[in-house]
Scaffold this motif. Structure first.
Motif, PDB file in Angstrom:
ATOM      1  N   ARG A 209       0.835  -1.210   0.000  1.00 24.10           N
ATOM      2  CA  ARG A 209       0.000   0.000   0.000  1.00 24.10           C
ATOM      3  C   ARG A 209       0.868   1.258   0.000  1.00 24.10           C
ATOM      4  N   ASP A 210       1.965   1.199   0.752  1.00 22.31           N
ATOM      5  CA  ASP A 210       2.853   2.342   0.817  1.00 22.31           C
ATOM      6  C   ASP A 210       3.434   2.648  -0.556  1.00 22.31           C
ATOM      7  N   GLU A 211       3.843   1.610  -1.264  1.00 19.66           N
ATOM      8  CA  GLU A 211       4.379   1.790  -2.612  1.00 19.66           C
ATOM      9  C   GLU A 211       3.294   2.321  -3.546  1.00 19.66           C
ATOM     10  N   ALA A 212       2.074   1.808  -3.390  1.00 16.30           N
ATOM     11  CA  ALA A 212       0.971   2.288  -4.221  1.00 16.30           C
ATOM     12  C   ALA A 212       0.694   3.763  -3.946  1.00 16.30           C
ATOM     13  N   VAL A 213       0.785   4.160  -2.684  1.00 16.80           N
ATOM     14  CA  VAL A 213       0.581   5.566  -2.332  1.00 16.80           C
ATOM     15  C   VAL A 213       1.650   6.438  -2.984  1.00 16.80           C
ATOM     16  N   ARG A 214       2.918   5.977  -2.906  1.00 13.26           N
ATOM     17  CA  ARG A 214       3.997   6.756  -3.521  1.00 13.26           C
ATOM     18  C   ARG A 214       3.786   6.897  -5.032  1.00 13.26           C
ATOM     19  N   ARG A 215       3.382   5.802  -5.667  1.00 10.36           N
ATOM     20  CA  ARG A 215       3.138   5.885  -7.120  1.00 10.36           C
ATOM     21  C   ARG A 215       2.000   6.849  -7.422  1.00 10.36           C
TER      22      ARG A 215
END
Length: 293
Positions: A209-215
């Motif tokens: 989720r954190d990576e998705a947020v950054r993207r």
């Protein structure tokens, strides 16, 4: 008046709006003749900014469930695992807390209240406290936390339970009811295994989720930049269009004025031509009647 609904409303609001809305709702309860509700509402404490941000996260069922599930696994691990295993799970705790704090910051931005890094650090401390203390976890899960609780120095006890070493000189004496205890220990180990698996999956999900947020944030930044560039281009073209339209109006006015001048000059030329023709005829008549010619 439903006080629980008022509580839910107040603790969802940014802290800057809390006091005025609390006063309004308490006054409404008094006007409705519900003195107990008015007193309860008036007694609600305004949350700090960090507590409010953590409350946003607590209301997200999935994220709250991940934290509470990890807390259960950590407390179980503290009682049963060896130090190496406990350190591994503790590292996972920091990964999960950091990811959830970033998610809380994103929720705050969505709510129109961006927060600083120091506030997010305080949010992390709140989450660590919820992981360490079941009572704090239960309070946090209600979404009505008003301030950051004191972070416990450790989980109950100071270290994972160590295995009892066998004394030299002979096997250890079996404990009474050993079979029952073995069965209980097996069940506990099975529960711990499930809890660790769930905690690992929760940590992995947080990282995804954190990576998705950054993207998503990067895409939002790029889209915002494109939109700004497009707005600027539109403004430039609009300005140029306005200038061109002004030039068009000026040219049209000059064309109309020139057309009027052509018409006037043509009229004057015709008048002059008529005058010239008249004088020429007079000259011819005079010339034809003159004996000297």
């Amino acid at each position: 008046m439903d006080v629980d609904e008022v509580v839910e409303e107040l603790y969802r609001l940014p802290p800057a709006q809390f006091t005025a809305t609390r006063a309004t709702r308490a006054a409404e309860a008094r006007q409705a003749g519900d003195a107990p509700a008015a007193r309860r509402i008036a007694g609600l404490r305004k949350p700090t900014l960090a507590a409010w941000v953590s409350n946003l996260l607590a209301r997200r069922t999935e994220e709250a469930g991940q934290l509470l599930q990890l807390a259960q696994a950590l407390r179980e691990a503290h009682r049963t695992l060896d130090p190496d295993q406990f350190r591994t799970l503790s590292h996972q705790r920091h990964v999960v807390v950091a990811g959830l704090a970033r998610e809380a910051g994103r929720l705050a931005r969505q709510a129109g209240q961006p927060v600083s890094g120091s506030v997010l650090h305080e949010v992390e401390q709140i989450l660590h406290a919820a992981l360490a203390d079941p009572e704090i976890a239960d309070q946090w899960a209600t979404g009505t936390l008003t301030k950051a609780p004191a972070v416990p120095t450790d989980f109950p006890g100071t270290a994972p339970v160590a295995q009892v070493k066998q004394k030299p000189g002979g096997p250890a004496a079996p404990a009474r009811g050993g079979k029952t205890r073995d069965t209980a220990a097996d069940r506990r180990r099975a529960r711990l295994k499930d809890a660790m698996k769930a905690a690992t999956e929760a940590a992995a999900e947080v990282n995804r989720r954190d990576e998705a947020v950054r993207r998503a944030e990067k895409e939002h930044e790029r889209a915002t930049a494109r939109r700004s560039a497009a707005y600027e281009r539109v403004e430039q073209l609009t300005a140029r269009l306005g200038e061109a339209q002004e030039e068009q109006r000026a040219a049209a006015e000059e064309t109309d004025a020139a057309a009027r001048r052509v018409k006037e000059a043509t009229r004057e030329r015709k008048a002059a031509q008529r005058t010239a023709d008249t004088t020429s005829r007079a000259v011819r008549r005079l010339s034809e009647g003159d004996p000297g010619h």
